[in-house]
Design a protein around this motif. Sequence first.
Motif, PDB file in Angstrom:
ATOM      1  N   GLY A  74       0.881  -1.408  -0.088  1.00  0.00           N
ATOM      2  CA  GLY A  74       0.072   0.062  -0.016  1.00  0.00           C
ATOM      3  C   GLY A  74       0.883   1.254   0.087  1.00  0.00           C
ATOM      4  N   VAL A  75       2.155   1.049  -0.047  1.00  0.00           N
ATOM      5  CA  VAL A  75       3.005   2.367   0.123  1.00  0.00           C
ATOM      6  C   VAL A  75       2.926   3.171  -1.186  1.00  0.00           C
ATOM      7  CG1 VAL A  75       5.076   1.310  -0.993  1.00  0.00           C
ATOM      8  CG2 VAL A  75       5.114   3.315   1.023  1.00  0.00           C
ATOM      9  N   GLY A  76       2.583   2.531  -2.461  1.00  0.00           N
ATOM     10  CA  GLY A  76       2.667   3.387  -3.521  1.00  0.00           C
ATOM     11  C   GLY A  76       3.567   2.899  -4.546  1.00  0.00           C
ATOM     12  N   LYS A  77       4.143   1.752  -4.199  1.00  0.00           N
ATOM     13  CA  LYS A  77       4.809   1.100  -5.258  1.00  0.00           C
ATOM     14  C   LYS A  77       4.649   1.137  -6.570  1.00  0.00           C
ATOM     15  CE  LYS A  77       5.459  -2.880  -3.304  1.00  0.00           C
ATOM     16  NZ  LYS A  77       4.521  -2.744  -2.013  1.00  0.00           N
ATOM     17  N   GLY A  78       3.263   0.599  -6.917  1.00  0.00           N
ATOM     18  CA  GLY A  78       2.739   0.432  -8.310  1.00  0.00           C
ATOM     19  C   GLY A  78       2.533   1.909  -8.972  1.00  0.00           C
ATOM     20  N   THR A  79       1.998   2.858  -8.017  1.00  0.00           N
ATOM     21  CA  THR A  79       1.960   4.163  -8.655  1.00  0.00           C
ATOM     22  C   THR A  79       3.130   4.881  -9.280  1.00  0.00           C
ATOM     23  OG1 THR A  79      -0.041   4.544  -7.035  1.00  0.00           O
ATOM     24  CG2 THR A  79       1.194   6.602  -8.098  1.00  0.00           C
ATOM     25  N   TYR A  80       4.139   4.778  -8.550  1.00  0.00           N
ATOM     26  CA  TYR A  80       5.551   5.220  -8.758  1.00  0.00           C
ATOM     27  C   TYR A  80       6.132   4.460  -9.926  1.00  0.00           C
ATOM     28  CZ  TYR A  80       4.196   8.796  -5.226  1.00  0.00           C
ATOM     29  OH  TYR A  80       3.642   9.550  -4.380  1.00  0.00           O
ATOM     30  N   ALA A  81       6.154   3.193  -9.880  1.00  0.00           N
ATOM     31  CA  ALA A  81       6.833   2.321 -10.532  1.00  0.00           C
ATOM     32  C   ALA A  81       6.077   2.645 -12.153  1.00  0.00           C
ATOM     33  CB  ALA A  81       6.643   1.006 -10.100  1.00  0.00           C
ATOM     34  N   SER A  82       4.932   2.561 -11.932  1.00  0.00           N
ATOM     35  CA  SER A  82       4.109   2.853 -13.409  1.00  0.00           C
ATOM     36  C   SER A  82       4.459   4.156 -14.006  1.00  0.00           C
ATOM     37  CB  SER A  82       2.494   2.838 -13.013  1.00  0.00           C
ATOM     38  OG  SER A  82       1.914   2.890 -14.309  1.00  0.00           O
ATOM     39  N   ARG A  83       4.623   5.002 -13.257  1.00  0.00           N
ATOM     40  CA  ARG A  83       4.968   6.600 -13.845  1.00  0.00           C
ATOM     41  C   ARG A  83       6.240   6.383 -14.466  1.00  0.00           C
ATOM     42  NH1 ARG A  83       2.935  11.756 -11.618  1.00  0.00           N
ATOM     43  NH2 ARG A  83       0.526  11.455 -11.565  1.00  0.00           N
ATOM     44  N   SER A  85       7.897   3.835 -15.434  1.00  0.00           N
ATOM     45  CA  SER A  85       7.743   3.012 -16.736  1.00  0.00           C
ATOM     46  C   SER A  85       7.526   3.807 -17.785  1.00  0.00           C
ATOM     47  CB  SER A  85       6.869   1.774 -16.373  1.00  0.00           C
ATOM     48  OG  SER A  85       6.367   1.285 -17.429  1.00  0.00           O
ATOM     49  N   SER A  86       6.350   4.551 -17.625  1.00  0.00           N
ATOM     50  CA  SER A  86       6.037   5.444 -18.929  1.00  0.00           C
ATOM     51  C   SER A  86       7.180   6.317 -19.184  1.00  0.00           C
ATOM     52  CB  SER A  86       4.743   6.237 -18.592  1.00  0.00           C
ATOM     53  OG  SER A  86       3.588   5.359 -18.166  1.00  0.00           O
ATOM     54  N   LEU A  87       7.878   6.992 -18.334  1.00  0.00           N
ATOM     55  CA  LEU A  87       8.905   7.804 -18.493  1.00  0.00           C
ATOM     56  C   LEU A  87      10.122   7.646 -19.269  1.00  0.00           C
ATOM     57  CD1 LEU A  87       9.925  10.871 -18.132  1.00  0.00           C
ATOM     58  CD2 LEU A  87      11.016  10.103 -15.773  1.00  0.00           C
ATOM     59  N   LEU A  88      10.501   6.151 -18.944  1.00  0.00           N
ATOM     60  CA  LEU A  88      11.630   5.507 -19.315  1.00  0.00           C
ATOM     61  C   LEU A  88      11.462   4.578 -20.365  1.00  0.00           C
ATOM     62  CD1 LEU A  88      13.751   4.884 -16.014  1.00  0.00           C
ATOM     63  CD2 LEU A  88      13.896   6.921 -17.465  1.00  0.00           C
ATOM     64  N   GLY A  89      10.341   4.278 -20.585  1.00  0.00           N
ATOM     65  CA  GLY A  89       9.807   3.312 -21.797  1.00  0.00           C
ATOM     66  C   GLY A  89      10.180   1.937 -21.463  1.00  0.00           C
ATOM     67  N   VAL A  90      10.062   1.581 -20.155  1.00  0.00           N
ATOM     68  CA  VAL A  90      10.498   0.145 -19.883  1.00  0.00           C
ATOM     69  C   VAL A  90       9.030  -0.409 -19.291  1.00  0.00           C
ATOM     70  CG1 VAL A  90      12.785   0.154 -19.445  1.00  0.00           C
ATOM     71  CG2 VAL A  90      11.468   0.628 -17.812  1.00  0.00           C
ATOM     72  N   PRO A  91       9.036  -2.052 -19.244  1.00  0.00           N
ATOM     73  CA  PRO A  91       7.752  -2.461 -18.781  1.00  0.00           C
ATOM     74  C   PRO A  91       7.896  -2.243 -17.240  1.00  0.00           C
ATOM     75  CG  PRO A  91       9.246  -4.244 -19.577  1.00  0.00           C
ATOM     76  CD  PRO A  91       9.779  -2.969 -20.086  1.00  0.00           C
ATOM     77  N   HIS A  92       6.733  -2.127 -16.671  1.00  0.00           N
ATOM     78  CA  HIS A  92       6.456  -2.212 -15.253  1.00  0.00           C
ATOM     79  C   HIS A  92       5.621  -3.698 -14.920  1.00  0.00           C
ATOM     80  CE1 HIS A  92       3.146  -1.097 -11.924  1.00  0.00           C
ATOM     81  NE2 HIS A  92       4.502  -1.745 -11.325  1.00  0.00           N
ATOM     82  N   ILE A  93       6.419  -4.453 -14.118  1.00  0.00           N
ATOM     83  CA  ILE A  93       6.238  -5.847 -13.735  1.00  0.00           C
ATOM     84  C   ILE A  93       5.646  -5.814 -12.339  1.00  0.00           C
ATOM     85  CG2 ILE A  93       6.345  -8.259 -14.014  1.00  0.00           C
ATOM     86  CD1 ILE A  93       8.378  -7.541 -16.274  1.00  0.00           C
ATOM     87  N   ALA A  94       4.530  -5.833 -12.009  1.00  0.00           N
ATOM     88  CA  ALA A  94       3.985  -5.890 -10.664  1.00  0.00           C
ATOM     89  C   ALA A  94       3.435  -7.491 -10.291  1.00  0.00           C
ATOM     90  CB  ALA A  94       2.869  -5.091 -10.245  1.00  0.00           C
ATOM     91  N   THR A  95       4.430  -8.289  -9.465  1.00  0.00           N
ATOM     92  CA  THR A  95       3.848  -9.541  -9.103  1.00  0.00           C
ATOM     93  C   THR A  95       2.364  -9.697  -8.557  1.00  0.00           C
ATOM     94  OG1 THR A  95       5.163  -9.470  -6.765  1.00  0.00           O
ATOM     95  CG2 THR A  95       6.160 -10.211  -8.808  1.00  0.00           C
ATOM     96  N   GLY A  96       2.200  -8.504  -7.920  1.00  0.00           N
ATOM     97  CA  GLY A  96       0.692  -8.373  -7.247  1.00  0.00           C
ATOM     98  C   GLY A  96      -0.407  -8.575  -8.251  1.00  0.00           C
ATOM     99  N   ASP A  97      -0.306  -8.080  -9.636  1.00  0.00           N
ATOM    100  CA  ASP A  97      -0.962  -8.075 -10.570  1.00  0.00           C
ATOM    101  C   ASP A  97      -1.007  -9.517 -11.476  1.00  0.00           C
ATOM    102  OD1 ASP A  97      -1.603  -5.335 -10.206  1.00  0.00           O
ATOM    103  OD2 ASP A  97      -0.400  -4.540 -11.690  1.00  0.00           O
ATOM    104  N   LEU A  98       0.403  -9.950 -11.461  1.00  0.00           N
ATOM    105  CA  LEU A  98       0.566 -11.270 -11.930  1.00  0.00           C
ATOM    106  C   LEU A  98      -0.480 -12.413 -11.006  1.00  0.00           C
ATOM    107  CD1 LEU A  98       4.223 -11.535 -12.996  1.00  0.00           C
ATOM    108  CD2 LEU A  98       2.432 -10.644 -14.211  1.00  0.00           C
ATOM    109  N   VAL A  99      -0.379 -11.949  -9.697  1.00  0.00           N
ATOM    110  CA  VAL A  99      -1.106 -13.065  -8.965  1.00  0.00           C
ATOM    111  C   VAL A  99      -2.529 -12.907  -9.093  1.00  0.00           C
ATOM    112  CG1 VAL A  99      -1.920 -13.421  -6.484  1.00  0.00           C
ATOM    113  CG2 VAL A  99       0.709 -13.275  -7.090  1.00  0.00           C
TER     114      VAL A  99
END
Length: 297
Positions: A74-83, A85-99
């Motif tokens: 809940g700290v915001g890993k997905g929020t900032y990692a996703s941003r 990811s868009s800025l640098l053009g690399v995939p954001h892979i969240a294991t929580g989403d995979l689950v």
Amino acid sequence: MAAATLTRLSKPYSSSLSHFRRFISSSSSSSSAAISSETTNPPSSPFTFNNTTALSRKDPKDRNVQWVFLGCPGVGKGTYASRLSSLLGVPHIATGDLVREELASSGPLSHQLTEIVNQGKLVSDEIIISLLSKRLEAGETKGESGFILDGFPRTIRQAEILEGVTDIDLVVNLKLREDVLLEKCLGRRICSECGKNFNVASINVKGENGNPGMSMAPLLPPSHCMSKLVTRSDDTETVVTERLRIYNEKSQPVEEFYRSRGKILEFDLPGGIPASWPKLLEALNLDDYEEKQSAAA
């Protein structure tokens, strides 16, 4: 500054996948190889580690980053990692989403994962690495390289496996006080139609005992999603509190694992996205990069 530890990919993406496949194959050949994430003293990794390779830092547009985001649920890993990811053009892979995708698929792991998630427990290394391996394979076929991992590794065992198959450039450790974390988690909502994440919590904590105050505005959905919001089954006070306890007990040693390797960037979130995002970019030496990207758009 910790961001100076950024390095270029030094191992082929497909080579990393072959190591993941080798791990899964050896794990499935014997039931004793199924290792729980709750193991306190995990056995040594089957891979040989090499932490001596360090190439000079290059501008983000000239390389593929391999970053990890750590932090309590809940700290915001997905929020900032996703941003990023868009800025640098690399995939954001969240294991929580995979689950969650596996849960929704009604596949062979769905029932087992439902019980684990609803009890607030950590998913075993074997399952997580299997899901991650499939995600990396899918990305490889699409020509992806580099990544920002969110939610992995959560244990020393997972960190050792990851260290053995690829070079992590930087680990961003997001921090937020626990009472705010709990309020954030209880305010999370998902649109049952589009699947996007929102948060209805309006957090306003006064400063006291030397601690600064903190404000976080809610992240509300557009009007067409408002009536379709649902709460995740694991976002109850009992489950969230248990998840935070497990994180503090089992996952914080991962921070020390990367800290001892000089790869960690500690980042205390000063507030919501408007306050935290510019400061995070500054800590990563990416504030000028975002301005250049905006100007080129």
